[in-house]
Write a protein that holds these residues in place. Structure first.
Motif, PDB file in Angstrom:
ATOM      1  N   SER A  10       0.839  -1.192   0.000  1.00 42.48           N
ATOM      2  CA  SER A  10       0.000   0.000   0.000  1.00 42.48           C
ATOM      3  C   SER A  10       0.877   1.245   0.000  1.00 42.48           C
ATOM      4  O   SER A  10       1.999   1.226   0.521  1.00 42.48           O
ATOM      5  N   THR A  11       0.360   2.315  -0.563  1.00 37.34           N
ATOM      6  CA  THR A  11       1.067   3.603  -0.477  1.00 37.34           C
ATOM      7  C   THR A  11       0.930   4.207   0.919  1.00 37.34           C
ATOM      8  O   THR A  11       1.642   5.147   1.256  1.00 37.34           O
ATOM      9  N   MET A  12       0.016   3.659   1.731  1.00 35.20           N
ATOM     10  CA  MET A  12      -0.234   4.224   3.058  1.00 35.20           C
ATOM     11  C   MET A  12       0.237   3.280   4.158  1.00 35.20           C
ATOM     12  O   MET A  12      -0.517   2.877   5.051  1.00 35.20           O
ATOM     13  N   VAL A  13       1.509   2.884   4.094  1.00 38.39           N
ATOM     14  CA  VAL A  13       2.162   2.206   5.209  1.00 38.39           C
ATOM     15  C   VAL A  13       3.289   3.116   5.685  1.00 38.39           C
ATOM     16  O   VAL A  13       3.820   3.909   4.920  1.00 38.39           O
ATOM     17  N   LYS A  14       3.605   3.016   6.978  1.00 32.83           N
ATOM     18  CA  LYS A  14       4.569   3.924   7.611  1.00 32.83           C
ATOM     19  C   LYS A  14       4.160   5.386   7.409  1.00 32.83           C
ATOM     20  O   LYS A  14       4.995   6.279   7.314  1.00 32.83           O
ATOM     21  N   LYS A  15       2.844   5.601   7.310  1.00 40.78           N
ATOM     22  CA  LYS A  15       2.287   6.945   7.181  1.00 40.78           C
ATOM     23  C   LYS A  15       1.038   7.019   8.044  1.00 40.78           C
ATOM     24  O   LYS A  15       0.517   6.005   8.495  1.00 40.78           O
ATOM     25  N   ALA A  16       0.568   8.236   8.270  1.00 40.55           N
ATOM     26  CA  ALA A  16      -0.682   8.424   8.998  1.00 40.55           C
ATOM     27  C   ALA A  16      -1.643   9.227   8.116  1.00 40.55           C
ATOM     28  O   ALA A  16      -1.243  10.248   7.559  1.00 40.55           O
ATOM     29  N   PRO A  17      -2.896   8.801   7.971  1.00 39.47           N
ATOM     30  CA  PRO A  17      -3.439   7.573   8.563  1.00 39.47           C
ATOM     31  C   PRO A  17      -2.950   6.328   7.811  1.00 39.47           C
ATOM     32  O   PRO A  17      -2.881   6.323   6.589  1.00 39.47           O
ATOM     33  N   HIS A  18      -2.633   5.286   8.566  1.00 36.98           N
ATOM     34  CA  HIS A  18      -2.181   4.024   7.997  1.00 36.98           C
ATOM     35  C   HIS A  18      -3.344   3.330   7.288  1.00 36.98           C
ATOM     36  O   HIS A  18      -4.500   3.503   7.650  1.00 36.98           O
ATOM     37  N   GLN A  24      -4.447  -0.097  10.386  1.00 30.90           N
ATOM     38  CA  GLN A  24      -4.724   1.042  11.250  1.00 30.90           C
ATOM     39  C   GLN A  24      -5.568   0.646  12.460  1.00 30.90           C
ATOM     40  O   GLN A  24      -6.591  -0.016  12.347  1.00 30.90           O
ATOM     41  N   ASN A  25      -5.124   1.058  13.662  1.00 34.86           N
ATOM     42  CA  ASN A  25      -5.849   0.855  14.910  1.00 34.86           C
ATOM     43  C   ASN A  25      -5.273   1.818  15.938  1.00 34.86           C
ATOM     44  O   ASN A  25      -4.469   2.689  15.587  1.00 34.86           O
ATOM     45  N   ASN A  26      -5.653   1.685  17.176  1.00 32.70           N
ATOM     46  CA  ASN A  26      -5.181   2.620  18.207  1.00 32.70           C
ATOM     47  C   ASN A  26      -3.674   2.644  18.355  1.00 32.70           C
ATOM     48  O   ASN A  26      -3.091   3.664  18.751  1.00 32.70           O
ATOM     49  N   PHE A  27      -3.034   1.518  18.091  1.00 34.45           N
ATOM     50  CA  PHE A  27      -1.579   1.435  18.224  1.00 34.45           C
ATOM     51  C   PHE A  27      -0.851   1.673  16.889  1.00 34.45           C
ATOM     52  O   PHE A  27       0.351   1.800  16.846  1.00 34.45           O
ATOM     53  N   CYS A  28      -1.607   1.707  15.826  1.00 37.86           N
ATOM     54  CA  CYS A  28      -1.057   1.914  14.476  1.00 37.86           C
ATOM     55  C   CYS A  28      -1.883   3.023  13.833  1.00 37.86           C
ATOM     56  O   CYS A  28      -2.778   2.750  13.035  1.00 37.86           O
TER      57      CYS A  28
END
Length: 412
Positions: free
Chosen positions: A328-336, A407-411
């Motif tokens: 995914s383009t949205m890893v190690k980023k926020a929002p994950h 994505q979750n509370n810890f990610c």
């Protein structure tokens, strides 16, 4: 006089604007026509003439194509290739029927098989349609692993670290000529349209930035397949996904010999909390031809990655990975990304909840299946996806559990 001059300038301006719009429309129409031609040419190249076609209940069309006319032979290195119909040796196997494993059934059932079968002498190929190519960035990129910056350094893993995250069990440092495992089948959540998620085996060789790999397992990839079903896949590359390789038969490369299995077709049934299903996947080097053979459940030999595709993998692999990845383009980023790995549950949920890989095996030059002498666990983003080589008590082999929700509370 000034009014006449103004009206003349206005007329000239309008004339130029009309001409510019006309040229722009012609340019756009020409570009659209060229794009359509590219798509048509690619479709003709990918979809070989069928001896028989099967309409699957899930919407796929499976074409039974003459084995000698499959896409593999469009590759320049395979122009005069003679098909090896079966391995030159008996591929290593073992009896897994033990009391402890009776609750872990295996499967290799594909939805299309309920609607028909392909005759011997043909191979089943999932038909590529126009809408499939239009989802790709270009017709030429269809079926390829996305690699946005060909000059980026790629670590000795299967994905650019900026796009793909892994939770894997790995072994490295020896010469491996085969690997196998049973892979639990799930259907995790997919978030973004370009995301995909896998559970698989990799065998790798060569330098980190231009590694070679052969891979297989299951995948959910709506951009490639057009839906969110869990599907059987293969993948290969000879240069770290910079210019070579693809999934399934979407480019020339993998040579299929089996008339019962369609690469890229949906698997069923899918695991749930109440019932677990798995597929057996093994990839083995033929010591006489250096082709890498793919074998699935019930010792079903599907075909091979030809030796002529590779340099380093002609002799052996130096690394084997078992586990999952999220691209995914949205890893190690926020929002994950919220795309799940495995079942979408973390490894600590264990059997019935987390995805597992068991009967982990490698093959060395003894030609015997064995548990690796050394294994390690690697997690890219442990709070998003994790893996654990779990052992119940002190007896028996560990089972590798892996996965996570993204994505979750810890990610965040």
């Amino acid at each position: 006089m000034e009014k006449v001059r103004f009206m003349l300038l206005l007329a000239i301006t309008l004339c130029w604007a009309t001409l510019a719009n006309s040229v722009s429309r012609e340019s756009m129409n020409r570009k659209a026509s060229e794009d359509d031609d590219d798509v048509d040419r690619r479709l003709k190249l990918l979809n070989k003439p069928a001896v028989k076609s099967i309409q699957s209940a899930d919407g796929d069309i499976i074409d039974c194509v003459d084995i000698h006319r499959q896409p593999a032979f469009d590759h320049p290195a395979l122009k005069n290739h003679v098909i090896q119909m079966e391995p030159s040796i008996k591929l290593p196997s073992e009896n897994k029927a033990t009391k402890n494993e009776s609750s872990r059934p295996v499967l290799l059932s594909q939805t299309w098989q309920k609607s028909g079968s392909c005759p011997k002498g043909t191979i089943p190929i999932r038909r590529i349609r126009r809408q499939d190519l239009l989802r790709a960035s270009s017709p030429e990129q269809f079926g390829k692993m996305h690699h946005p910056h060909s000059q980026d350094h790629v670590e000795n893993s299967t994905l650019n670290e900026n796009l793909g995250q892994q939770a894997i069990l790995l072994t490295v440092g020896y010469n491996y000529i085969g690997a196998s495992a049973d892979i639990n089948v799930w259907n995790p959540n997919l978030d973004l349209p370009d995301d995909f998620t896998t559970a698989q085996i990799w065998l790798l060789g060569g330098p980190g930035d231009k590694y070679e790999s052969v891979e297989s397992g299951w995948m959910v990839n709506p951009k490639l397949y057009g839906d969110k079903r869990t599907r059987l896949f293969t993948h290969w590359t000879a240069d770290g996904n910079v210019a070579t390789g693809c999934f399934d038969l979407t480019c020339s490369g993998f040579v299929q010999t089996n008339h019962e299995v369609a690469l890229g077709s949906a698997l069923s049934p899918i695991s749930s909390e109440w019932a677990q299903y798995q597929i057996s996947v093994g990839i083995f080097l033929d010591p006489q031809t250096s082709n890498w053979w793919l074998r699935l459940t019930n010792n079903l030999v599907v075909g091979y990655f030809p030796a002529s595709l590779f340099f380093y993998l002609k002799r052996s692999a130096i690394m084997v990975n078992w586990g999952g990845q999220v691209h995914s383009t949205m890893v190690k980023k926020a929002p994950h990304t919220r795309t799940g790995m495995g079942s979408g549950e973390y490894s600590e949920k264990l059997y019935g909840h987390a995805c597992y890989i068991n009967h982990v095996r490698i093959v060395d030059f003894s030609l015997a299946l064995k548990y690796p002498e050394w294994v390690g666990v690697y997690n890219d983003e442990a709070y998003c996806y994790n893996g654990d080589n779990h052992r119940d008590g002190y007896i028996g082999e560990p089972v590798f559990y892996f996965g996570g929700p993204g994505q979750n509370n810890f990610c965040p």
